[in-house]
Write a protein that holds these residues in place. Structure first.
Motif, PDB file in Angstrom:
ATOM      1  N   ASP A   1     -11.827  17.469 -26.713  1.00 47.72           N
ATOM      2  CA  ASP A   1     -10.585  16.932 -26.139  1.00 47.72           C
ATOM      3  C   ASP A   1     -10.409  15.455 -26.470  1.00 47.72           C
ATOM      4  O   ASP A   1      -9.310  14.917 -26.302  1.00 47.72           O
ATOM      5  CB  ASP A   1     -10.508  17.188 -24.630  1.00 47.72           C
ATOM      6  N   HIS A   2     -11.465  14.787 -26.968  1.00 51.76           N
ATOM      7  CA  HIS A   2     -11.332  13.389 -27.398  1.00 51.76           C
ATOM      8  C   HIS A   2     -11.400  13.212 -28.914  1.00 51.76           C
ATOM      9  O   HIS A   2     -11.089  12.131 -29.411  1.00 51.76           O
ATOM     10  CB  HIS A   2     -12.395  12.516 -26.716  1.00 51.76           C
TER      11      HIS A   2
ATOM     12  N   ASP B   1     -14.627   8.845 -20.053  1.00 50.38           N
ATOM     13  CA  ASP B   1     -14.858  10.020 -19.194  1.00 50.38           C
ATOM     14  C   ASP B   1     -15.806   9.777 -18.028  1.00 50.38           C
ATOM     15  O   ASP B   1     -16.422  10.725 -17.522  1.00 50.38           O
ATOM     16  CB  ASP B   1     -15.373  11.216 -20.033  1.00 50.38           C
TER      17      ASP B   1
ATOM     18  N   HIS C   1     -21.922  11.403 -18.768  1.00 49.92           N
ATOM     19  CA  HIS C   1     -20.904  12.465 -18.829  1.00 49.92           C
ATOM     20  C   HIS C   1     -21.339  13.565 -19.807  1.00 49.92           C
ATOM     21  O   HIS C   1     -21.214  14.752 -19.526  1.00 49.92           O
ATOM     22  CB  HIS C   1     -19.576  11.835 -19.239  1.00 49.92           C
TER      23      HIS C   1
ATOM     24  N   HIS D   1     -16.992  15.592 -27.513  1.00 52.68           N
ATOM     25  CA  HIS D   1     -16.063  16.545 -26.899  1.00 52.68           C
ATOM     26  C   HIS D   1     -14.750  16.675 -27.670  1.00 52.68           C
ATOM     27  O   HIS D   1     -14.120  15.676 -28.052  1.00 52.68           O
ATOM     28  CB  HIS D   1     -15.778  16.134 -25.453  1.00 52.68           C
TER      29      HIS D   1
ATOM     30  N   HIS E   1     -18.010  10.305 -28.021  1.00 54.48           N
ATOM     31  CA  HIS E   1     -18.883  11.455 -27.746  1.00 54.48           C
ATOM     32  C   HIS E   1     -18.274  12.652 -28.448  1.00 54.48           C
ATOM     33  O   HIS E   1     -17.207  12.544 -29.040  1.00 54.48           O
ATOM     34  CB  HIS E   1     -19.094  11.666 -26.246  1.00 54.48           C
TER      35      HIS E   1
HETATM   36 ZN   LIG Z   1     -15.856  14.351 -22.488  1.00 55.34          ZN
END
Ligand SMILES: [Zn+2]
Length: 326
Positions: free
Chosen positions: A103-104, A183, A164, A101, A99
């Motif tokens: 942070d990933h 997540d 998510h 985001h 996805h």
């Molecule tokens: Zn996420």
């Protein structure tokens, strides 16, 4: 002048919590701060005990699945360590985004511009929106399903609706007995705030059943220090189901009448007091039940905020909405 140690957030003022249960313990990290291990055959996972990513080593190149900046340059170290041992090339040729985001994916750009990035079409749209040089947009996109074949290995990507995030996909390794799905379920831990910072409550709460429809033994869930089992997913589902049942009971049993009478014209004060009372009433038995069972269960704001989100979804999405004025 105040020194950092004299502030209210100094270590001497930090709250203490219950010891984490055995199922929440992380991996032993090496001197660089990571642990890499073989999930199945040539599929590996790497963790810093907070974030997790994965990679597949093949004769034609390495495929990386997510690049969390928390792990950062340790992804390359882990790939080099594994390929030096198994004799495969260490050249990274593909990256799959679970996805959008940051942070990933915020370490994606470390792997340069010459690799093929694959993601959902909504991931591409959101990354174009976010315009973050650390997260190059995917070159290859799909809407519902995509099969990636590299070096004789097969990975099936699928989007089954928002959960998510709007773009979070299921990454199935049919020949590795593994699913990667990020997540939603934390192995051995409760979700953090607001159902793991999720956008879609109905999608989030329904996603574990979709994950369990796939055949797998190992679930790479994107966080913490170990892969999840099917039992971990079932325990997570029970935690969520308990919050749902408790929220329905609390919505039915906490009487807003006296609160609204007390606050009179300050309607928002009454709304806040009522919803906080419902949340507290619903969350308390769940916190008590899961303390010592799931890591973080006694960090009450996590279960409170998740309960609040589920309770609001019951009111807004699923009903009943509340009493209808006669
Ligand atoms: Zn996420």
């Amino acid at each position: 002048m105040t020194s950092p140690a004299s502030g209210t957030a100094g270590p001497q003022n930090l709250p203490e919590y219950a010891p984490v249960p055995a199922i929440a313990k992380g991996a032993a990290l090496n001197e660089h701060g990571y642990h890499v291990w073989q999930v199945n055959r040539n599929l590996y996972a790497v963790t810093d005990n907070v974030y997790m990513s994965a990679f597949l080593t093949t004769p034609d190149g390495v495929v990386i699945f997510d690049a969390p900046p928390n792990i950062g340059h340790n992804i390359r170290r882990a790939v080099d360590q594994v390929t030096a041992a198994n004799g495969m090339t260490n050249q990274v040729t593909h990256m799959v985004y679970s996805h959008h985001h940051a942070d990933h994916q915020g370490a994606s750009s470390l792997f340069g511009g010459d690799i093929v990035r694959i993601g959902h079409e909504e991931t591409r749209r959101l990354l174009l929106r976010d315009n973050d040089p650390a997260r190059p947009v995917p070159d290859v996109t799909f809407s519902d399903r995509y099969t990636l074949e590299v070096g004789g290995e097969r990975v099936d990507l699928a989007w089954h609706g928002p959960n998510h995030s709007p773009d979070n996909i299921y990454i199935h390794f049919p020949d590795h007995d593994t699913l990667m799905f990020i997540d939603v379920v934390n192995a051995g831990w409760v979700p953090i705030y607001n159902l793991n910072l999720s956008d879609d409550v109905i999608g989030y709460t329904g996603a574990p059943a979709i994950a369990l429809d796939y055949p797998w033994t190992h679930l790479i869930s994107g966080h913490l220090g170990r892969v999840a089992t099917r039992e971990d997913v079932a325990l997570h589902q029970q935690y969520i189901a308990d919050i749902e049942a408790s929220s329905r009971e609390a919505l039915a049993s906490v009487n807003p009448g006296p609160i609204f009478q007390h606050y009179r014209e300050n309607v928002w004060a009454a709304v806040r007091t009522h919803l906080d009372a419902v949340t507290e009433h619903a969350a308390a038995p769940v916190i008590a039940k899961y303390t010592g069972v799931l890591g973080g269960a006694d960090i009450d704001i996590f279960t409170w905020t998740t309960t609040f989100a589920i309770m609001q979804s019951i009111r807004l999405d699923r009903g009943p909405s509340g009493p209808v004025h006669p």
